[in-house]
Design a protein around this motif. Structure first.
Motif, PDB file in Angstrom:
ATOM      1  N   ALA A 156       0.836  -1.204   0.000  1.00 21.40           N
ATOM      2  CA  ALA A 156       0.000   0.000   0.000  1.00 21.40           C
ATOM      3  C   ALA A 156       0.871   1.255   0.000  1.00 21.40           C
ATOM      4  N   GLU A 157       1.950   1.235   0.774  1.00 18.11           N
ATOM      5  CA  GLU A 157       2.869   2.382   0.804  1.00 18.11           C
ATOM      6  C   GLU A 157       3.574   2.561  -0.536  1.00 18.11           C
ATOM      7  N   LEU A 164      -4.823   5.163  -7.746  1.00 18.14           N
ATOM      8  CA  LEU A 164      -5.472   3.853  -7.679  1.00 18.14           C
ATOM      9  C   LEU A 164      -6.426   3.786  -6.504  1.00 18.14           C
ATOM     10  N   ARG A 165      -7.364   2.884  -6.618  1.00 21.50           N
ATOM     11  CA  ARG A 165      -8.152   2.476  -5.458  1.00 21.50           C
ATOM     12  C   ARG A 165      -7.468   1.218  -4.935  1.00 21.50           C
ATOM     13  N   ILE A 166      -6.945   1.287  -3.720  1.00 24.32           N
ATOM     14  CA  ILE A 166      -6.261   0.132  -3.131  1.00 24.32           C
ATOM     15  C   ILE A 166      -7.173  -0.453  -2.065  1.00 24.32           C
ATOM     16  N   THR A 167      -7.534  -1.724  -2.249  1.00 22.31           N
ATOM     17  CA  THR A 167      -8.422  -2.398  -1.314  1.00 22.31           C
ATOM     18  C   THR A 167      -7.776  -3.683  -0.824  1.00 22.31           C
ATOM     19  N   GLN A 189     -17.468 -13.712   0.295  1.00 17.85           N
ATOM     20  CA  GLN A 189     -17.724 -12.659   1.279  1.00 17.85           C
ATOM     21  C   GLN A 189     -16.533 -11.719   1.392  1.00 17.85           C
ATOM     22  N   ALA A 190     -15.342 -12.269   1.425  1.00 15.55           N
ATOM     23  CA  ALA A 190     -14.135 -11.450   1.555  1.00 15.55           C
ATOM     24  C   ALA A 190     -13.947 -10.542   0.337  1.00 15.55           C
ATOM     25  N   LEU A 191     -14.222 -11.059  -0.859  1.00 13.89           N
ATOM     26  CA  LEU A 191     -14.075 -10.234  -2.062  1.00 13.89           C
ATOM     27  C   LEU A 191     -15.163  -9.152  -2.155  1.00 13.89           C
ATOM     28  N   ARG A 192     -16.410  -9.515  -1.841  1.00 13.13           N
ATOM     29  CA  ARG A 192     -17.502  -8.549  -1.931  1.00 13.13           C
ATOM     30  C   ARG A 192     -17.333  -7.392  -0.946  1.00 13.13           C
ATOM     31  N   LEU A 193     -16.803  -7.691   0.243  1.00 13.10           N
ATOM     32  CA  LEU A 193     -16.698  -6.671   1.290  1.00 13.10           C
ATOM     33  C   LEU A 193     -15.304  -6.104   1.407  1.00 13.10           C
ATOM     34  N   ARG A 194     -14.519  -6.163   0.323  1.00 10.35           N
ATOM     35  CA  ARG A 194     -13.184  -5.596   0.399  1.00 10.35           C
ATOM     36  C   ARG A 194     -13.288  -4.103   0.694  1.00 10.35           C
ATOM     37  N   ARG A 195     -12.268  -3.568   1.353  1.00  8.55           N
ATOM     38  CA  ARG A 195     -12.296  -2.182   1.834  1.00  8.55           C
ATOM     39  C   ARG A 195     -10.980  -1.502   1.533  1.00  8.55           C
ATOM     40  N   PRO A 196     -10.974  -0.164   1.537  1.00  9.15           N
ATOM     41  CA  PRO A 196      -9.717   0.552   1.300  1.00  9.15           C
ATOM     42  C   PRO A 196      -8.682   0.232   2.363  1.00  9.15           C
ATOM     43  N   VAL A 197      -7.410   0.247   1.977  1.00  8.22           N
ATOM     44  CA  VAL A 197      -6.322   0.009   2.920  1.00  8.22           C
ATOM     45  C   VAL A 197      -6.101   1.306   3.688  1.00  8.22           C
ATOM     46  N   ALA A 198      -6.113   1.225   5.003  1.00  2.00           N
ATOM     47  CA  ALA A 198      -5.936   2.432   5.840  1.00  2.00           C
ATOM     48  C   ALA A 198      -4.475   2.807   5.929  1.00  2.00           C
TER      49      ALA A 198
END
Length: 198
Positions: A156-157, A164-167, A189-198
């Motif tokens: 991510a860094e 980009l959108r990084i999820t 479930q994991a793919l559908r609910l992927r989220r941005p990397v904090a």
């Protein structure tokens, strides 16, 4: 007692994941009993794969041609790229048929204890793919282990300078879980609910 050749075959099978000495002996006995329907086709398949096996120059997948079938599939979404640790993880996600994009195999994960550094992984190839343009989202599908999450944060860094959108995979990935051992529902479930990397 088995001949040295049958003993060598049993020992070779026992080294495969999920097979111990007892299971290997049962497999050898089955192959002997069903020689024409099991042993001969297995030998032909192993020989064919051995002669044609290649690593994809683009994504790192293992296939019988280079570039691999995923990279050459025109139906794949060029804008989405899923980054995984190993080929087994790629195969697990691809089996789910839920990710329409392309993949990138790192060839491992960062691990100070094992001496695995960023230059030991296919991270520079990943950056080059993104620099070439066309990728809008990168999904970091690392295993939910300490090393996997460390790798995800490092990536991510490295990728934050790109538009980009990084999820990353969301709930459904148990802590300490590995993609290859998860069922398709959990992966979905994991793919559908992927989220941005904090």
């Amino acid at each position: 007692m088995a001949s040295p050749e049958l003993d060598a075959l049993t020992q070779a099978l026992a080294r495969l994941p999920g097979l111990g000495p007892r299971s290997a002996r049962r497999a050898v006995l089955h192959l002997i009993k069903k020689r024409e329907t099991s042993l001969v086709p297995l030998l032909k398949a192993l020989e064919t794969v051995s002669e044609t096996l290649e690593t994809c120059d683009i994504c790192g997948n293992v296939d019988t041609h280079n570039p691999c079938g995923i990279c050459t599939d025109p139906r794949r979404d060029e804008k989405s790229l899923c980054v995984v640790e190993e080929v087994a993880d790629l195969w697990a996600l691809d089996r789910s048929k839920l990710f329409p994009g392309k993949f990138h195999v790192l060839g491992g994960r960062l691990s100070a204890l094992d001496g695995v550094r960023p230059e030991d992984l296919a991270i520079d190839k990943l950056v080059a793919r993104i620099e070439a343009g066309g990728v809008e989202e990168v999904v970091l599908a690392m295993n939910a282990t300490l090393e996997g999450q460390t790798t995800a944060h490092y990536l991510a860094e490295r990728l934050e300078r790109f538009p980009l959108r990084i999820t990353q995979l969301a709930s459904g990935m148990p802590v300490g879980g590995e993609l290859d051992y998860l069922d398709e529902g959990t992966l979905a479930q994991a793919l559908r609910l992927r989220r941005p990397v904090a």
